[in-house]
Structure formats: C-alpha cells, structure tokens
Enzyme design. Structure first.
Site, PDB file in Angstrom:
ATOM      1  N   ARG A 141       0.851  -1.188   0.000  1.00 32.32           N
ATOM      2  CA  ARG A 141       0.000   0.000   0.000  1.00 32.32           C
ATOM      3  C   ARG A 141       0.887   1.237   0.000  1.00 32.32           C
ATOM      4  NH1 ARG A 141      -5.064   1.256   0.817  1.00 32.32           N
ATOM      5  NH2 ARG A 141      -5.586  -0.873   1.445  1.00 32.32           N
TER       6      ARG A 141
ATOM      7  N   ASP B 265      11.409  40.960  33.093  1.00 29.47           N
ATOM      8  CA  ASP B 265      10.269  41.684  32.534  1.00 29.47           C
ATOM      9  C   ASP B 265       9.620  42.615  33.564  1.00 29.47           C
ATOM     10  OD1 ASP B 265       6.910  41.127  32.089  1.00 29.47           O
ATOM     11  OD2 ASP B 265       8.071  42.085  30.494  1.00 29.47           O
TER      12      ASP B 265
ATOM     13  N   GLY C 144       1.865  11.299   4.221  1.00 30.13           N
ATOM     14  CA  GLY C 144       1.454  12.325   3.287  1.00 30.13           C
ATOM     15  C   GLY C 144       0.341  11.910   2.331  1.00 30.13           C
TER      16      GLY C 144
END
Length: 721
Positions: free
Chosen positions: A175, A687, A179
């Site tokens: 087979r 920060d 993809g």
C-alpha cells in the site's frame, strides 16, 4: 481499444475480474466488454490451466503468458538478482509448472518476516512522501510539519528495491501512503515499477489518499496495476470539510469517488473503502448519512476511532468509541449484521441486509487487533516501523545506500548496478531456474536487520491510558527515526564497490539480537580508507552480523540527537524502564543598580509580586518544555519547585539567585525541564523589573543536580571518573 477495455483485459489475464452477463451491462459498455472478452480469451488459450496468477512478462513473445513458480518467490541465494536479456522471440524462463508441482515446491513463509508470536507480515505500507495538500485536524498541526530534506527521503529506485526485497520474502500486498501519495511527481512511474512485481508474487497494489487529485490520475494508476483505494473523508458537508481539513476541495473529492464507482460499474474491480475518523461533537452526527452511502454502491465505509498523534490535540473526550458508533447505527438500522472477515482484517465488518456495501470499524483505541497484525511500514525517510504506535525504527535507507557510497540511488546508479550484476552473472556463467525480483546487492544485510526488527516486535501496542501520553510525531510523518547500528563495510574493485549478488546462503545463521543495538549518534555511514592498503575501506568496528563476539559500546563522545546521516531526530526511550528522576538548575539575575532589589524585597514593583509571578512562570514553563524544545519528550511531571535568594552584593551588583527543582517518574531525565523553569523565572524577573533597571543581566544558567536513570547521581562540582 479504450481505457476501460484495456483495464478489463488486464484483469481478465490476471484472473481478478469475473465477466458479468452481457444482458446486465449498460448498452454503452457491451462493445468494450465484448472486445475485452475476445482478446483475453485468445490470450488465455495459450496458457496452462492452473490457479496461480498469470502475468505477461515483457521478455516473452506477445500473447505468451508466464506463471512464476511459487518457489521463485523465495529467492535462491545462488541465483543472481537480475534477469538476463532474452533473445528476440524467446523466453529466458522455463515453462509454467503444473499445480501439483507448485504445491510440491512451495516453501514456508519467510522467517525474516515472521515474528516471535508467529505473525506473518505479508503486507507492506510505504510512505512515498511527507507532503500533503490538506491539513486535517487529527493528522497534523495547522501550520504543517517540518519536512525532511529531499536527500533524506527515499528515491524511486530505492522504494522499488525495498519493495522487491519484501516481495521476494512473501509480501503479497503493498500500500502506498503519505502524506498524500498523489502529490508525488513520479507516482505513476513508481506504481508501474512496483506493478511489475506481480510476476514475482505481489497480488495487490493499493493506495491511501485524500482523493483531492485522484480523479486526474486514476485511469493511469489502474493501468499500472492499482487494485484498491482507501479514501479518507470525514464529512459529507462541504463547509464542514473545509473546517476539518483547513482547505477547500470537497467537490474534487466527490469527483474521485464518482470516477471510482464509474470504473467499477464498468468492471475495473477496484476495492473501494472510505475511511472516516469520528470525533465527538464534530462529525459524529454524520455516521448515519455515511452508512446510507452503502445502500446502492459497493463501498465499505470504515469508521475509525480518533487516535493520538502529535499536533492533533487528542483528548479522551473527543474520542467516539466503537460501541457508541454501533449504538448510533443500530438505532437507524436495527437489522445491522456482523460479517465474517479475514483473520488479518483491521476492521470489524458489518452490513445492512439488502445494501450493496458494508460498514467497518477500526478500533485501535478500545479493541486492538494486534494479535493478527501482518503489517510493516516504511516511512518516507526509509525507516522500517513494525508498529504504528511504536517508537522504535530501523533505517533501511542508510543500509541500501552503502552500495552507492552513502549517496541516494537514482536511476543512473540503479542502471549501473544492473549492468555490474549482469556482468558478474555472465562471468560466473550462472543459469536461472526462473524469474527473480530485482534486489539490492547487499540484500543479505538488509534482511538480517529486517529480521531482527520483526523479531523484536511486541505482542501488542500500549493501551488507551498510555497511548495518549506517548511521544509520537504527527501521523503524516509516522514517528521519529531511531537507527540500528550497522558499521559500513564493502569490497572495492578498481576503486568502486563490487556488487554482491544473492541472499544469505541457507546454512548461514542470522546474528542474535544481542549483536545489534539501538543507537542514536553522530556516527555516519562513511567508509574509512587506508592509503597503505590500496584504498581498501577499513570499517570502524567489526560487523556484528559476522562476528561471534558481543559488540562493545564505543567509548567516544556522541551527540545522541543526531542520526548517522547527521540529521536531528528524537531519541527512543521505549526500551528504558521508568525510574524516579530529579534535576535542579540554577541561574541568576544581576542588577546594575540597587533600586530594583530593594523594590522586589519590599514588593513595591509597579507590576506586582515579582517573585510570586516568576515562580508561577517557572512552573508553567517546566510543564511546556516539550512544546518549546523540539526533541524533548513530554513527561508526566510530579513536582516543580522554584526558589529565590536575594543577595545584596554591594559593588559586585545585587542579584537574585534562582533554583528550580523538577521531579518525575519516567523513562528520561528532567534536566531540560529544570532549566526551562529557572530560565522562565529569570525572564519574568527581568520583565517585571526592566522599568527601573535596563542593565540587568541573566547569567550562569546550568544544571546543578541530576538523580535517577542509568547514569545515577551527579552534582555540580563533583569529579566524574
């Protein structure tokens, strides 16, 4: 002759098409089928009456058919891999054997493809591309997946050589998958070359496709030998289709479905199945409309339980189980009946009495079918995968390329291999007893590696509770590459590899599994030449397949995330036992002024509690490590702690020392998680403080403690012997 006529002739010749009564055909088709019957009957008159597949070989006289003996499917190692050119008007092969001779000479199924649970793997699935023109939600992330460099993917000659090798050992069904296989540019020539293996025992060539472009190529594929199509379609609603696939194209898929049905009504005999992945709240309401498709059309609708792969956001709540699907269908069709199936079927098959088609269920999550699994997979980059849900793989690509000095085998290289093999065969004056498939010169090495991978196959894959937590690449890529170590070795003649023809002699014993070990290193399959030895290659270690001693590990440093070809890949941890593991990491934030530390200590920063927010950030970062660091495994973390020490250092600069500790019960360490926690906490401090100190420096992020696993305990500063 029309395409439909040619298709019918071919199928009549190989015995896969039963002629319907002329009275049952549409008037427009009767002429084509009359022509087909006349041509096929005339051709069949020249053959022996037997039940084996009959295929015309190119080397024979037109109209003369040849049936390969069963014994030729298992190659004689004394016979070369390439058939000689036939003289005009003659055949290099002996006449077909009688049915009695076939039975007498039949050999048992190949041991190379039989595992320790006596499962005979006669079904090979080959991914021919990683590319896809859809972005189905259950298959891959919305942004797609990183594609492998073209050099790392199998070439068409390599796919054909690998297919030939498996067919020589008894594989009867191949087979082609992806993809999406139809996007491969040379898919038709590839199918034609694989189709030529029918004379060596291959019976079925199938395709798994999304159907988007299939209608353009279907006729040519059937001419090449296509016998079955599995078409993925999860909804019959065009708008829902675009939501689930993230692309338009429903009308194109319908064209492909209609073309298959049209060809089958003309006698093409394509086994046609539609695969539907059922997800709760998304398409579970469409189960009955799919069943209704089987009323008048010979289709098998297969409902698939939603399975976990990276990037598809799997959750148990989304999974619609087999029992629930049955309940829904029986509510609409109470007379639904179970059908007997083949022992190797992946689906449980049902039918509604009076309907032309069937309904199947693939229950990988709730009722696995591992006990009768006969499938092997080849990924796009040439890895053999013995289980869809397993992480262990072995590279056949690297082994097959040894004969071309590690370079991809293209058509030119393949032709050179053929010529060299035929020249050697001519010089050795070997005779053939029958046709044999085209095999790679180092097929013996390939078969030994295949055998060990198959023998190592587990009895069954993990259950639903484990599968959802296992690391596995997106389904489109079918897992991460883990190589089997096979040192390069070759024999050179005039500076070029001498091609070795034939398989392992029957008396040769395959190496024990202890002689082969999994590895993930920067070792490459290059030859090492010794100028003092006439440029003969010197392999870095003895070949474990030929050595009687157990291989000793290489003590040289190795990068574990590099494959032999130098590409990055994830390290397999499937064979490791789970243990208690702990790691600690430290770093610091050094301030350029004394104001920031004072504000942090007094919790007076404008953005709020610096240390509290930084602690939460560190904990969250540790849990998301696998989402940020590409090759990290997701880990079930049991503890994350982030602690801070505020240091007033005067002229050396005030700083905050951060230490993160992470623990788990698992198969791999948590050093990366600890560093992610410490690093994220430091960035959060930066920060929240940058408004008052723009000169901060984050420094010295490192692991200071590691416990658990094979290497045991390690502490920063301790001597390592």
């Amino acid at each position: 002759m029309t395409a439909a006529t040619r298709c019918a002739v071919r199928r009549l010749r190989v015995g896969t098409l039963q002629m319907p009564q002329m009275s049952q055909m549409p008037r427009a088709n009767r002429t084509s089928f009359a022509q087909a019957r006349h041509v096929a009957t005339a051709a069949a008159a020249t053959t022996h009456a037997h039940t084996h597949t009959r295929v015309q070989t190119p080397a024979q006289v037109p109209g003369q058919l040849y049936s390969p003996p069963v014994s030729s499917i298992r190659r004689d190692p004394r016979v070369p891999a390439y058939a000689p050119e036939a003289s005009p008007g003659t055949s290099p092969y002996p006449p077909a054997l009688s049915r009695k001779d076939h039975i007498k000479e039949a050999k048992p199924f190949s041991d190379f493809l039989t595992d320790t649970f006596d499962r005979q793997h006669d079904y090979l699935r080959i991914s021919v591309t990683e590319r896809c023109n859809l972005r189905c939600t259950y298959c891959m992330p919305e942004e797609g997946v990183p594609l492998s460099p073209q050099r790392e993917l199998l070439t068409t000659p390599e796919i054909v050589l690998i297919s030939s090798l498996f067919v020589s050992q008894g594989v009867t069904k191949i087979r082609l998958t992806g993809g999406e296989p139809t996007v491969r540019r040379d898919i038709l020539p590839l199918m034609q070359q694989i189709g030529a293996l029918r004379q060596h025992g291959l019976r079925e060539i199938c395709l798994t496709t999304n159907g988007l472009t299939l209608h353009r190529k279907l006729d040519a594929m059937v001419e090449a030998g296509l016998t079955g199509v599995n078409l993925s379609l999860d909804t019959l609603d065009p708008w829902q289709f675009q939501i689930m696939t993230r692309r338009p194209g429903f009308s194109a898929v319908r064209k492909s479905i209609d073309r298959i049905l049209e060809m089958n009504r003309s006698g093409a005999g394509i086994k046609f199945k539609i695969n539907c992945v059922v997800m709760r709240g998304l398409n579970d309401r469409e189960i009955l409309p799919f069943v209704e498709m089987t009323r008048n059309e010979d289709i098998e609708i297969r409902f698939i339980e939603y399975m976990p792969f990276d990037g598809n956001k799997w959750s148990k709540g989304k999974m619609f189980s087999y029992e629930e699907m049955l309940e829904v269908i029986r509510a609409g069709y109470p007379d639904l009946q179970r059908k007997a199936g083949h022992k190797n079927d992946t689906s449980k098959t049902f039918e509604v009495p009076g309907f032309a088609g069937r309904v199947g269920f693939i229950t990988s999550m709730t009722h696995n079918f591992c006990g009768t699994c006969n499938r092997l997979r080849i990924t796009g980059d040439g890895n053999l995968k013995v289980c869809l849900f397993g992480n262990a793989e072995v590279s056949l690509r690297d082994i097959i390329r040894k004969v071309n000095q590690g370079e991809p085998i293209d058509e030119e290289a393949l032709e050179s291999m053929k010529q060299a093999a035929m020249a050697q065969m001519s010089s050795d004056k070997l005779s053939r007893s029958g046709p044999s498939p085209l095999l790679a010169p180092n097929s013996d090495e390939l078969l030994n590696v295949i055998r060990m991978a198959v023998k190592n196959k587990k009895e069954k894959h993990a259950g639903i509770g484990e599968l959802e937590h296992m690391k596995n690449r997106p389904m489109i890529l079918i897992a991460s590459p883990v190589q089997w170590q096979r040192p390069a070795a070759a024999i050179l003649t005039n500076g070029l590899p001498r091609l070795m023809v034939g398989l392992i002699p029957p008396s040769s014993s395959p190496p024990s599994i202890s002689h082969l070990r999994l590895f993930s290193t920067a070792t490459t399959n290059r030859f090492f030449f010794n100028k003092a030895n006439n440029n003969e290659p010197t392999p870095p270690t003895a070949n474990p397949a030929l050595s009687s001693q157990t291989e000793t590990p290489d003590s040289s440093p190795r990068l574990t995330h590099l494959s032999p070809s130098g590409s990055a890949h994830m390290v397999s941890i499937s064979s490791k036992p789970p243990t208690a593991r702990t790691a600690a990491a430290r770093c610091g934030v050094r301030f350029s002024s004394r104001t920031a530390l004072a504000l942090v200590r007094e919790n007076q920063m404008a953005k709020g509690d610096v240390l509290g927010v930084a602690r939460v950030a560190g904990i969250m970062a540790a849990k998301r490590t696998a989402d940020i660091i590409p090759l990290c495994h997701p880990i079930a973390i049991t503890y994350v702690g982030v602690e801070f020490e505020l240091v007033s250092a005067g002229l050396d600069g005030d700083r905050i020392e951060i230490e993160a500790t992470v623990s788990c019960e698992g198969k791999t360490g948590v050093e990366m998680e600890a560093m992610m926690a410490a690093g994220a906490a430091a960035l959060t401090v930066y920060d929240m403080c940058k408004a008052v100190d723009k000169g901060m420096v984050i420094e010295e992020l490192r692991v200071v403690l590691k416990e658990g696993g094979k290497s045991g305990r390690w502490v920063e500063g301790e001597r390592v012997d």
